[in-house]
Design a protein around this motif. Structure first.
Motif, mmCIF file in Angstrom:
data_model
loop_
_atom_site.group_PDB
_atom_site.id
_atom_site.type_symbol
_atom_site.label_atom_id
_atom_site.label_comp_id
_atom_site.label_asym_id
_atom_site.label_seq_id
_atom_site.Cartn_x
_atom_site.Cartn_y
_atom_site.Cartn_z
ATOM 1 N N LEU A 196 0.823 -1.210 0.000
ATOM 2 C CA LEU A 196 0.000 0.000 0.000
ATOM 3 C C LEU A 196 0.862 1.268 0.000
ATOM 4 C CD1 LEU A 196 -2.919 -0.764 2.472
ATOM 5 C CD2 LEU A 196 -3.137 -0.087 0.088
ATOM 6 N N PHE A 197 2.076 1.108 0.449
ATOM 7 C CA PHE A 197 3.005 2.223 0.632
ATOM 8 C C PHE A 197 3.071 3.197 -0.563
ATOM 9 C CE2 PHE A 197 7.253 4.040 0.606
ATOM 10 C CZ PHE A 197 7.493 4.366 1.921
ATOM 11 N N PRO A 198 3.218 2.695 -1.804
ATOM 12 C CA PRO A 198 3.352 3.638 -2.928
ATOM 13 C C PRO A 198 2.187 4.606 -3.059
ATOM 14 C CG PRO A 198 3.889 1.418 -3.651
ATOM 15 C CD PRO A 198 3.344 1.302 -2.263
ATOM 16 N N MET A 199 1.004 4.194 -2.644
ATOM 17 C CA MET A 199 -0.160 5.078 -2.755
ATOM 18 C C MET A 199 0.025 6.357 -1.964
ATOM 19 S SD MET A 199 -3.638 2.916 -2.538
ATOM 20 C CE MET A 199 -4.657 4.358 -2.266
ATOM 21 N N ALA A 200 0.854 6.282 -0.920
ATOM 22 C CA ALA A 200 1.003 7.436 -0.041
ATOM 23 C C ALA A 200 1.955 8.483 -0.616
ATOM 24 C CB ALA A 200 1.503 6.979 1.331
ATOM 25 N N ILE A 201 2.713 8.111 -1.627
ATOM 26 C CA ILE A 201 3.716 9.037 -2.146
ATOM 27 C C ILE A 201 3.183 9.739 -3.385
ATOM 28 C CG2 ILE A 201 6.140 9.284 -2.746
ATOM 29 C CD1 ILE A 201 6.613 6.528 -1.660
ATOM 30 N N SER A 202 3.568 10.994 -3.516
ATOM 31 C CA SER A 202 3.011 11.766 -4.623
ATOM 32 C C SER A 202 3.620 11.325 -5.950
ATOM 33 C CB SER A 202 3.235 13.253 -4.354
ATOM 34 O OG SER A 202 3.996 13.823 -5.359
ATOM 35 N N PHE A 203 2.810 11.373 -6.989
ATOM 36 C CA PHE A 203 3.226 11.008 -8.338
ATOM 37 C C PHE A 203 4.458 11.785 -8.793
ATOM 38 C CE2 PHE A 203 -1.150 9.397 -9.791
ATOM 39 C CZ PHE A 203 -0.695 8.117 -9.943
ATOM 40 N N VAL A 204 4.523 13.031 -8.382
ATOM 41 C CA VAL A 204 5.631 13.881 -8.828
ATOM 42 C C VAL A 204 6.963 13.268 -8.398
ATOM 43 C CG1 VAL A 204 6.636 16.179 -8.665
ATOM 44 C CG2 VAL A 204 4.166 15.918 -8.667
ATOM 45 N N VAL A 205 6.969 12.717 -7.185
ATOM 46 C CA VAL A 205 8.182 12.122 -6.659
ATOM 47 C C VAL A 205 8.478 10.778 -7.317
ATOM 48 C CG1 VAL A 205 9.252 11.183 -4.605
ATOM 49 C CG2 VAL A 205 7.879 13.254 -4.453
ATOM 50 N N THR A 206 7.470 9.921 -7.350
ATOM 51 C CA THR A 206 7.721 8.592 -7.906
ATOM 52 C C THR A 206 8.078 8.702 -9.387
ATOM 53 O OG1 THR A 206 5.372 8.301 -8.321
ATOM 54 C CG2 THR A 206 6.240 7.393 -6.296
ATOM 55 N N GLY A 207 7.489 9.677 -10.069
ATOM 56 C CA GLY A 207 7.819 9.879 -11.475
ATOM 57 C C GLY A 207 9.305 10.114 -11.664
ATOM 58 N N THR A 208 9.877 10.946 -10.814
ATOM 59 C CA THR A 208 11.315 11.220 -10.920
ATOM 60 C C THR A 208 12.133 9.957 -10.681
ATOM 61 O OG1 THR A 208 10.836 13.387 -10.007
ATOM 62 C CG2 THR A 208 13.139 12.732 -10.090
ATOM 63 N N VAL A 209 11.785 9.235 -9.628
ATOM 64 C CA VAL A 209 12.555 8.033 -9.311
ATOM 65 C C VAL A 209 12.479 7.027 -10.464
ATOM 66 C CG1 VAL A 209 12.804 6.112 -7.722
ATOM 67 C CG2 VAL A 209 12.222 8.355 -6.847
#
Lengths: 411, 272, 312
Positions: free
Chosen positions: C116-129
């Motif tokens: 479930l963890f990824p849901m908590a992080i903003s797309f802007v951040v995960t997009g960069t990673v």
């Protein structure tokens, strides 16, 4: 809960009560040398006007794209900042001047006696119908090639290529030696267009290039097609992963010794310096082949919006940024050259001094993609065209699209 | 369950865990690197020397915006949850002619792309003088949150036996009393789902935040996070540390409320 | 005085309780969409025309131009394939994880929270990673991200140009694959949670009875559990579908439009058209097309569920 709300309301009200002697400056300078430069400029401002509180309104991202979007909506809704960063030229004129949202400042420049301290060409870029609308605070040069000296030495290129055939000859040699000849990072598209406009300047020459924007030169000119051909040829020598890189990543390739050349605005010089290189020592520079004697201008300017909430403070701000002290404080930190020609050259490094000399003597040409030459609609359309052209390599189609865009956006 | 299948299950779970951990690993290891160590070539390696430099800098820059985000998220979440819950009650238990149509009309609001209302939203906020303030954003998130909160509570209350409500009504209890005495006390799982959903969405929302607030002292954390990167040098360690800091509150909500989350999902929103 | 029956009064009061919601959504959803539709029929394709505010009706011209535009055509194909594979991926991964976790093994809770963890992080951040992870680097000498990992593991043959690839198979741009993976990573936890909730809600007595009757666990899954999960699948598809049709942050920060628009989506085009090119009318038209695409998916679902309610 209620208590929290009460406290919040009180906080909000007390904040509003303070809003008196302020100055809101809107920009997209949020990091690195740009932010430092801006803050240093604020210090200069406070030296003369200590009781004005500056609101540093910044929106980062996408080379100012986000900021421009926010600014437009604010202007549209009738709450402009007191002064805002804008590329000199059409980005200001087409968007805000013809719509009657800016005050002319020719009078202020005359009153301060500094109108002749700027090159006439750059003030012309910032003017509409004979009135000046913004003050250039810095100048970047667009038509520069940076190169890794070690690689060129290793490959045995002693003479810097001054024409396209020579340049391509050099690229061939570098490719054979196993390096990336020309670094490109067009994840954000504009870098490819940046390269294209430099080529366009070389094939048209400054006179005809500048003529594109006032109707003197037609887009049917042979030079436009030639530029596309040269661009296509260059695409054989770029790094394959260009679409995954930003301009910084591309410059980094030169720094890491993976690539030899990088065509970029001279903010890349500042970047190479922050990485630890010294201009002239590890890296060299030259004008883009065929553009010697021309200076592609990228300039950040500030103007005076009508209905600025603190108009008096905004004028004070313009006075500070147009002064030698203001310009010589900001530019060495930002890594750009002052727009004034009477600045103190000793404050600037070898590269910047070279650029300052050219700026004072060369033909100045407004950049398309950095907002000066053409309305934003044209720049966006050109961006799209070039982005597709890199893959399709269809000269005819690209030429047609450029002509259409010119019909749509240039009068 | 046989040993073999147990083992097999664990192996599968661990493989997926790896997939889920890859980006998180990159995020965390980068955030602990000093700036000189950050590069794409070294992204898979652990920091040679752990550094808190990124976190310190990110915290210094982001802490005011962290506060803004709380000022934004807490009232917006609570108000939209409360209104949604009473709406859900009306729509599930006090049906009147056309109430299903109204519900459908409300629900549609959940699916619209924000782009399709962006401009009028800005002009509206400007006209009521809330443009550029956190309160403008609060209003937006309350209103655009209402469809989902209403949906979740409507489905949640649909499971409550209608007889229970009817009995209370016969005893002379009014709408609000029934809501307060009968439904509200059993609504915790519903609230958990709504709070998790709203909290995460509002906390992470970017488009409205960046277009509505331009004064950095009023921007919520998502915008400030993007602002950490200048147009020249991006300090990726600071950026990633900032991203982790920004994700902490939502993670905390997940950890604290996670126990009720599945239960709430089960009772509420999963119904087709 | 007329005595209003208790239930009628209740209904009236119920309506008044809904009224604030109805009014605000009436303005913020329907009113504002109407405004955008109106702009999309206008010639407001520059800042100065918008400022002047002189409304010139051009009918569907902006829409016609849009559908002739190769970039927009690419966007529509991209949206189609992205949505398809994203939903398929989230559903299958979600159900698989849910089934694995439903076995009630030790440590399930930890795995569950992790997914479930990824849901908590903003797309802007995960997009960069993710853009780092799938950055191809300069092959073969200087691979990055996954390609580097492959090299370290001796799997060079798997190296690929990822999201910079311009290869496409029947309009499906392969460069979308990494973006789809990133999106699945972010949201499959959500489908997992929904399925898990569904599985946990199944009456254990039913399963026990089936077991007594000698049903294999495979039969139990397909005959008992799967039918119960079907409505969950439908609502998950709706949620995921509307997310993917309007996806912006993730793609914008991960790849941008890509070479020759291989990873472009309507939301990015809309953003650039409106805020970069100042073409407000065309931008509004894109927004409306996006809205219509969402509506095509959502409205039949809403209507059918409304009908089902009525017939109950």
């Amino acid at each position: 809960m209620k208590k929290v709300l009460v406290i919040l309301v009180v906080l909000l009200l007390s904040y509003a009560a303070f809003a008196s002697n302020q100055l809101e400056i809107f920009s997209w300078w949020t990091g690195g040398g740009e932010e430092e430069g801006l803050l240093a400029l604020y210090d200069v401002f406070h030296k003369y006007y200590p009781d004005v509180e500056i609101i540093n309104a910044t929106v980062a991202g996408g080379a100012g794209t986000n900021a421009k979007a926010v600014l437009k909506t604010r202007m549209l809704g009738g709450n402009p900042p007191d002064s805002f960063q804008v590329h000199g030229g059409m980005e200001l004129i087409d968007t805000y001047v013809v719509t009657g949202m800016m005050e002319p400042i020719t009078g202020l420049l005359e009153q301060w006696g500094i109108k002749d301290k700027f090159p006439a060409d750059i003030l012309r870029i910032c003017s509409y119908n004979g009135e000046i609308y913004s003050i250039p605070v810095n100048v970047h040069r667009g038509n520069v090639v940076f190169y890794n000296k070690a690689i060129l030495e290793e490959v045995g290129i002693k003479e810097l290529p001054a024409t396209w055939p020579e340049f391509i000859e050099a690229l061939k040699k570098i490719k054979a030696a196993g390096y990336v000849p020309l670094a490109l990072g067009d994840k954000n598209k504009w870098t490819a267009t940046h390269l294209f406009e430099d080529i366009l300047l070389s094939t048209l020459g400054a006179y005809n290039y500048n003529g594109l924007w006032n109707g003197r030169t037609s887009f049917d000119h042979q030079g436009v097609k030639e530029a596309l051909e040269i661009f296509k040829e260059l695409m054989n020598y770029i790094n394959e992963n260009h679409a995954s890189l930003t301009w910084q990543d591309a410059t980094l390739l030169v720094f890491e010794g993976k690539a030899a050349f990088n065509v970029m605005g001279d903010w890349a010089e500042g970047y190479l310096k922050t990485l630890g290189w010294t201009p002239g020592k590890e890296f060299g520079w030259m004008t883009v082949p065929g553009t010697k004697g021309s200076f592609m201008v990228v300039t950040d300017t500030f103007g005076l919006p009508k209905n600025a909430p603190h108009r008096e403070n905004a004028i004070k701000w313009l006075k500070i940024i147009s002064s030698v002290e203001g310009q010589d404080t900001f530019n060495p930190i930002k890594g750009s050259i002052p727009a004034r020609i009477d600045a103190d050259k000793s404050l600037y490094d070898d590269y910047l001094t070279w650029s300052m000399n050219d700026f004072a003597t060369n033909a100045l040409c407004p950049s398309i993609i950095h907002g000066s030459a053409a309305p934003e609609g044209f720049a966006t359309a050109l961006n799209d065209t070039i982005n597709m052209y890199i893959t399709t390599k269809d000269v005819k189609k690209a030429l047609r699209e450029i002509t259409y865009a010119a019909e749509d956006y240039l009068e | 369950m046989s040993r073999v299948s147990k083992l097999f299950t664990y192996i599968l779970l661990i493989i997926f865990t790896l997939f889920f951990l890859i980006p998180i690993y990159v995020l965390i290891s980068t955030s602990f690197k000093p700036l000189q160590e950050v590069s794409l070539e070294k992204m898979w390696f652990l920091p040679l020397k752990a550094s808190f430099q990124g976190f310190v800098k990110a915290f210094q820059k982001l802490s005011p915006n962290l506060k803004n985000s709380f000022i934004l998220v807490i009232p917006a979440t609570i108000i939209s949850a409360l209104v949604g819950s009473i709406n859900g009650y009306v729509l599930s238990k006090i049906k009147f002619r056309g109430s299903n149509l109204l519900f459908t009309l409300i629900l549609f609001g959940m699916f619209i792309p924000y782009q399709s209302v962006l401009f009028p939203v800005i002009r509206f906020l400007q006209s009521i003088n809330l443009y550029g303030s956190i309160w403008g954003l609060v209003i937006l998130h309350i209103i655009y949150g209402l469809p989902i909160t209403t949906l979740i509570f409507r489905n949640y209350y649909a499971e409550v036996p209608t007889e229970l409500i009817e009995a209370a009504h016969i005893d002379g209890a009014g709408i609000f009393k029934v809501y307060w005495k009968v439904l509200f006390p059993i609504s915790l799982p519903g609230f958990v789902v709504v709070i998790i959903w709203q909290f995460t969405n509002i906390w992470n929302e970017f488009l409205f935040a960046v277009t509505v607030t331009s004064d950095p002292t009023k921007q919520p954390i998502t915008v400030a996070l993007v602002n950490l990167a200048g147009s020249k040098v991006v300090e990726w360690n600071v950026q990633m540390a900032g991203a982790l800091l920004a994700a902490l509150p939502t993670l905390l909500v997940y950890v604290l409320l996670g126990k009720y989350f599945l239960r709430g999902l089960l009772a509420g929103s999963v119904k087709g | 005085m007329i005595q209003i029956k208790g239930s009628t009064r209740r209904r009236l009061l119920g309506f008044f309780i809904l009224l604030p919601t109805l009014i605000s959504l009436g303005i913020f959803v329907y009113g504002f969409i109407g405004w955008t539709v109106r702009v999309s029929f206008s010639n407001w394709n520059s800042f100065s025309k918008l400022m002047k505010g002189e409304y010139i009706f051009v009918g569907l011209r902006n829409y016609f131009r849009l559908f002739e535009d190769p970039r927009f055509q690419t966007d529509l194909w991209n949206t189609l394939f992205f949505t398809l594979f994203f939903i398929l991926g989230c559903l299958s991964l979600g159900i698989l994880l849910a089934v694995l976790l439903d076995k009630g093994l030790k440590g399930s809770r930890i795995f569950q929270n992790l997914f479930l963890f990824p849901m908590a992080i903003s797309f802007v951040v995960t997009g960069t990673v993710w853009s780092w992870i799938f950055a191809p680097g300069i092959l073969p000498k200087f691979p990055q991200g996954m390609n580097l990992l492959y090299k370290l593991l001796g799997l060079e043959s798997l190296q690929w140009s990822w999201y910079t690839s311009t290869v496409s198979i029947f309009h499906f741009n392969l460069a979308l694959i990494p973006v789809i993976i990133a999106a699945i990573w972010q949201l499959s936890g959500y489908t997992m949670a929904m399925y898990l909730a569904g599985l946990r809600g199944i009456d254990q007595a039913l399963i026990e009875a089936a077991k007594v009757d000698g049903a294999t666990s495979r039969q139990i899954f397909w005959r008992i559990k799967f039918p119960i999960l079907r409505p969950i699948t439908l609502s998950a598809m709706i949620i995921l579908g509307h997310i993917s049709l309007k996806i912006f942050d993730l793609v914008y920060s991960m790849t941008g439009s890509g070479p020759n628009n291989v990873t472009d989506v309507p939301a990015i085009y809309m953003f650039e058209t409106t805020f970069r090119a100042n073409k407000y009318a065309t931008g509004s038209a894109i927004a409306i097309v996006m809205l219509v695409m969402v509506a095509v998916v959502i409205v039949p679902y809403l209507v059918s569920s409304m009908k089902r309610e009525v017939s109950k």
